[in-house]
Design an enzyme around this catalytic site. Structure first.
Site, PDB file in Angstrom:
ATOM      1  N   LYS A   1      15.524 -12.092  -3.875  1.00 33.56           N
ATOM      2  CA  LYS A   1      14.271 -13.081  -3.327  1.00 33.56           C
ATOM      3  C   LYS A   1      13.111 -12.482  -4.593  1.00 33.56           C
ATOM      4  CE  LYS A   1      14.637 -11.764   0.915  1.00 33.56           C
ATOM      5  NZ  LYS A   1      15.536 -10.800   1.223  1.00 33.56           N
ATOM      6  N   THR A   2      12.859 -11.525  -4.676  1.00 30.25           N
ATOM      7  CA  THR A   2      11.690 -11.191  -5.243  1.00 30.25           C
ATOM      8  C   THR A   2      11.830 -11.575  -6.896  1.00 30.25           C
ATOM      9  OG1 THR A   2      11.233  -8.847  -4.325  1.00 30.25           O
ATOM     10  CG2 THR A   2      10.445  -9.574  -6.312  1.00 30.25           C
TER      11      THR A   2
ATOM     12  N   ASP B   1       6.164 -10.260   0.135  1.00 28.41           N
ATOM     13  CA  ASP B   1       7.030  -9.860   1.022  1.00 28.41           C
ATOM     14  C   ASP B   1       7.294  -9.643   2.138  1.00 28.41           C
ATOM     15  OD1 ASP B   1       9.668  -9.117   0.659  1.00 28.41           O
ATOM     16  OD2 ASP B   1       9.629  -7.445  -0.246  1.00 28.41           O
TER      17      ASP B   1
ATOM     18  N   THR C   1      13.675 -12.001   5.839  1.00 25.19           N
ATOM     19  CA  THR C   1      15.140 -11.732   5.868  1.00 25.19           C
ATOM     20  C   THR C   1      15.268 -11.858   7.758  1.00 25.19           C
ATOM     21  OG1 THR C   1      14.897  -9.344   6.581  1.00 25.19           O
ATOM     22  CG2 THR C   1      15.532 -10.026   4.616  1.00 25.19           C
TER      23      THR C   1
ATOM     24  N   ARG D   1      21.801  -6.603  -6.066  1.00 29.79           N
ATOM     25  CA  ARG D   1      21.599  -5.297  -6.341  1.00 29.79           C
ATOM     26  C   ARG D   1      21.966  -3.782  -5.702  1.00 29.79           C
ATOM     27  NH1 ARG D   1      16.766  -4.583  -1.259  1.00 29.79           N
ATOM     28  NH2 ARG D   1      15.889  -6.275  -2.320  1.00 29.79           N
TER      29      ARG D   1
END
Length: 341
Positions: free
Chosen positions: A71-72, A115, A164, A223
């Site tokens: 997402k980032t 975020d 999330t 990740r």
């Protein structure tokens, strides 16, 4: 199939991938470089191209996914694609004054990324409504009956929110996002491609079989794939000649306690606890206490993968370990695990 013991001596060392240079240097910078998520990328391409042709700011974007799916990275790519400045904030710690200061300093087309936007305080979310809809801020002047509201115009910006837990967003807030993008877990082939590219960037010599061994243990998450690559690289440099062969990769993964499905000591402890202590069903609070773990971490980080893998179901009566979990962790399937379907 696995046994009740943890798959290795300890939980794999954590790599702070959002902050470390290792992860930062591996991030793609354009949609073409971003691997996987084809539907999401095509949606963004269309919206970005349409906004460019109109000369407008891109509509506000809500990125929804479990942790670690990009997402980032995607928010930064959006800013790169529309050639705008990128500003970043963290939802839970943002206060109204912070928001006012940030918004008043934006220029046309800037991307403001927030975020964990679902954890923003309610009144801070509400103060965003006029900013998102009318590009203005409502500022209270004075206090009490003599107070007044002054409207301050701001630049047409794009808010990109990452969450999330979309269900925790207030309905009016969620509805103000014109673009909603959901990111799915990655296929092993996509992760393997990413590992191959990142290995080349880091000058790591890796065999194709070793790439796949890491990819299928990455829990569908880029990740985690980068974390595995970093740790297995270190192991290979210390215990071998630095080359990541299949044998070295599997030896390293065993050393770090990562099993064939990417489960580690913490995951084994979760299922050992829910099956042995709670007969296959437990509430979130009880699990958090028993595991000495934060409730939010359990619900947002660990459990989505368990559900995806068919090892856990969520019911009104609590978390339930499935028959597949009993089988995988070598527990006899009994009435405890099947009563709650």
């Amino acid at each position: 199939m696995a046994n009740h013991d943890t798959p290795g001596p300890s939980r794999m060392p954590e790599l702070a991938v959002e902050d470390e240079g290792f992860e930062y240097n591996l991030r793609p910078e354009t949609l073409n470089e971003f691997i996987g998520q084809e539907k999401a990328k095509e949606q963004l391409r269309i919206h970005i191209e349409a906004a460019k042709r109109r000369g407008d700011a891109l509509e506000h974007v809500l990125l929804v996914s479990p942790p670690g799916l990009g997402k980032t990275t995607l928010a930064k790519i959006i800013a790169n694609e529309i050639k705008s400045d990128f500003k970043q904030a963290i939802g839970p710690i943002m206060e109204k004054l912070d928001l006012v200061s940030t918004l008043s300093n934006l220029t046309k087309g800037d991307v403001l990324f927030i975020d964990e936007i679902h954890r923003m305080k309610g009144y801070v979310q509400e103060s965003l409504y006029p900013a998102m809809e009318d590009y203005q801020l409502d500022l209270a002047i004075g206090q009490g009956p003599a107070s007044d509201v002054v409207q301050l115009s701001i630049a047409h910006f794009t808010l990109v929110g990452a969450t999330t837990r979309e269900g925790l967003l207030a309905g009016p807030f969620r509805d103000r996002f014109g673009i909603r993008i959901h990111l799915d877990y990655y296929e092993p082939a996509d992760i393997q491609q990413s590992i191959r590219i990142n290995s080349a960037k880091l000058n790591i010599e890796i065999e194709e079989e070793a790439e796949y061994a890491l990819a299928r243990r990455a829990r569908g998450t880029m990740r985690i794939a980068n974390k595995l690559l970093a740790n297995v690289r270190d192991y290979a440099e210390v215990k071998g000649d630095g080359t990541l062969t299949l044998e070295v990769a599997e030896e390293a993964l065993e050393f770090f306690g990562i099993d064939e499905r990417g489960l580690d000591a913490q995951d084994y402890a979760y299922f050992r606890t829910i099956i042995e202590k709670f007969n296959g069903r437990a509430g979130l609070k009880a699990l958090a206490v028993a595991l000495s773990e934060d409730e939010r971490t359990i619900a947002e980080v660990y459990e989505p993968y368990y559900i995806k893998e068919g090892l856990l179901t969520l019911t009104p009566g609590g978390r339930v370990a499935t028959d597949a979990a009993y089988e995988y962790f070598d527990y006899p399937i009994g009435k405890q695990s099947s009563l709650f379907y």
